[in-house]
Enzyme design. Sequence first.
Site, mmCIF file in Angstrom:
data_model
loop_
_atom_site.group_PDB
_atom_site.id
_atom_site.type_symbol
_atom_site.label_atom_id
_atom_site.label_comp_id
_atom_site.label_asym_id
_atom_site.label_seq_id
_atom_site.Cartn_x
_atom_site.Cartn_y
_atom_site.Cartn_z
ATOM 1 N N HIS A 37 4.567 0.247 0.832
ATOM 2 C CA HIS A 37 5.119 -0.333 1.938
ATOM 3 C C HIS A 37 4.141 -1.478 2.448
ATOM 4 C CE1 HIS A 37 2.518 2.612 3.557
ATOM 5 N NE2 HIS A 37 2.083 2.160 4.594
ATOM 6 N N ARG A 90 -4.335 0.348 -2.141
ATOM 7 C CA ARG A 90 -4.071 -0.964 -2.060
ATOM 8 C C ARG A 90 -3.582 -1.645 -3.476
ATOM 9 N NH1 ARG A 90 -8.436 -0.758 1.104
ATOM 10 N NH2 ARG A 90 -7.869 -0.938 3.480
ATOM 11 N N GLN A 119 0.734 -1.310 0.112
ATOM 12 C CA GLN A 119 0.044 0.220 0.049
ATOM 13 C C GLN A 119 0.945 1.210 0.006
ATOM 14 O OE1 GLN A 119 -1.295 0.976 4.578
ATOM 15 N NE2 GLN A 119 -1.524 -1.478 4.241
ATOM 16 N N GLU A 122 2.952 8.649 8.253
ATOM 17 C CA GLU A 122 3.037 7.677 9.667
ATOM 18 C C GLU A 122 4.211 7.076 9.978
ATOM 19 O OE1 GLU A 122 0.478 4.559 7.818
ATOM 20 O OE2 GLU A 122 2.190 3.252 7.777
ATOM 21 N N HIS A 145 0.094 5.927 0.778
ATOM 22 C CA HIS A 145 -1.035 6.988 1.105
ATOM 23 C C HIS A 145 -1.019 8.156 0.363
ATOM 24 C CE1 HIS A 145 -1.228 3.915 4.569
ATOM 25 N NE2 HIS A 145 -0.200 4.210 4.939
#
Length: 409
Positions: free
Chosen positions: A263, A282, A92, A129, A94
């Site tokens: 990642h 995804r 995935q 993140e 972001h």
Amino acid sequence: MKLLTSAARNYSWGSRTLIPTLLGEPEAHSPVAELWFGAHPADPSTIGEEKLDEIIAADPQGQLGQRVADKYGAGLPFLLKILAAAEPLSLQAHPSKQQAEEGFARENAAGIDLTASNRNYKDDNHKPELIVALTEFYAMAGFRPLAQTRSLFAALECEELAHYEGMLDTDPAAEGDSLRALFTTWITIPGAKRKELISAVVAAGERLRNTQAGEPWMATVMGTVAKLNEQYPGDIGVLGALLLNHIILQPGEAIYLDAGQLHAYVSGLGVEIMANSDNVLRGGLTPKFVDVPELVKVLTYEAAKDPRVDLVDASETGNVQGAKAWSYPVPIEEFLLDRVELSGEESVEVDSDGPMILLCTSGSAALSNAEGESLNLSAGHAAWIPASDPAATVRGAGAEGTEVFIARV
């Protein structure tokens, strides 16, 4: 300060033991993947019977403080989690803030329900993140430098793979273009041909491991590639794993991932903090909705030599004084995470002009403040400390030692 009750997420890749063990509970009947501590509208934490997002909305300045409320309105800008992976998460990435805003508006205009399985954008925010390992933690994070990938391809001596080696330009300036060309080629080849390629790569990896050829890290990579193919035969994510950094974190170590970095977390228990978003694009290794064209749009193809975060002594940053404490500096403003270790009944004072979430991950912690409030936290439990509260004293409450994480803006 108030006890913050987490929202649990029971995804299939979660662990039946990691989070229950942390909480001092027996093995769960179904996988427990995440505990959310925050105010994301999809699953906000609660204080008593009240949802944290509603508490904040009713008093943004008191809960968030003037500085944070002025910048983020009535929304908590970060989401804190405990993440437990027994199986790999999806491959995935972001979106950036702009991509999230555009994608969220586009899917709203198309009438796609927020809870629909084919929804990519659950909100209009980006999701940088940071994850800190609580146990040994295995992650695939960011594209590996191309020189190392060329070395891996050469060591595999795989005829089917050699066909694609010409895409890997030796000019460092062309590294991003090479990765883009290779990855986009792999995701567009017909399924039958992709399965043939993966089968050949897995067989070559087995030969490499059996003969102990190549460098030690190559055996780790190819072992993981083989396991992923057993679980998701012929999946594009198996080829994606061939191009990523494979990192094993020890407790206390961390990695940071910004928008567009490909990642997949493989296994382990960690504390994760991110901007307040649930946007995931995804590309494979999952039974969930996969949107490869949208993933390709948000990906960045620059190699990440090592996405590990260098720890900083928190006493040097002024975040925490009087204890063994470390900060995990990141290049964004939505969150800052500190980790504190307390021996015996050692104590530390923490304060902020914005909100804080204190999460205990080992031992137990006793919290108190000048207003006479007190709260005891055991491992896996957290406290919400609004901006209007005075400084909090955090004291170790167990002979075995205490570990707490402090999340703030």
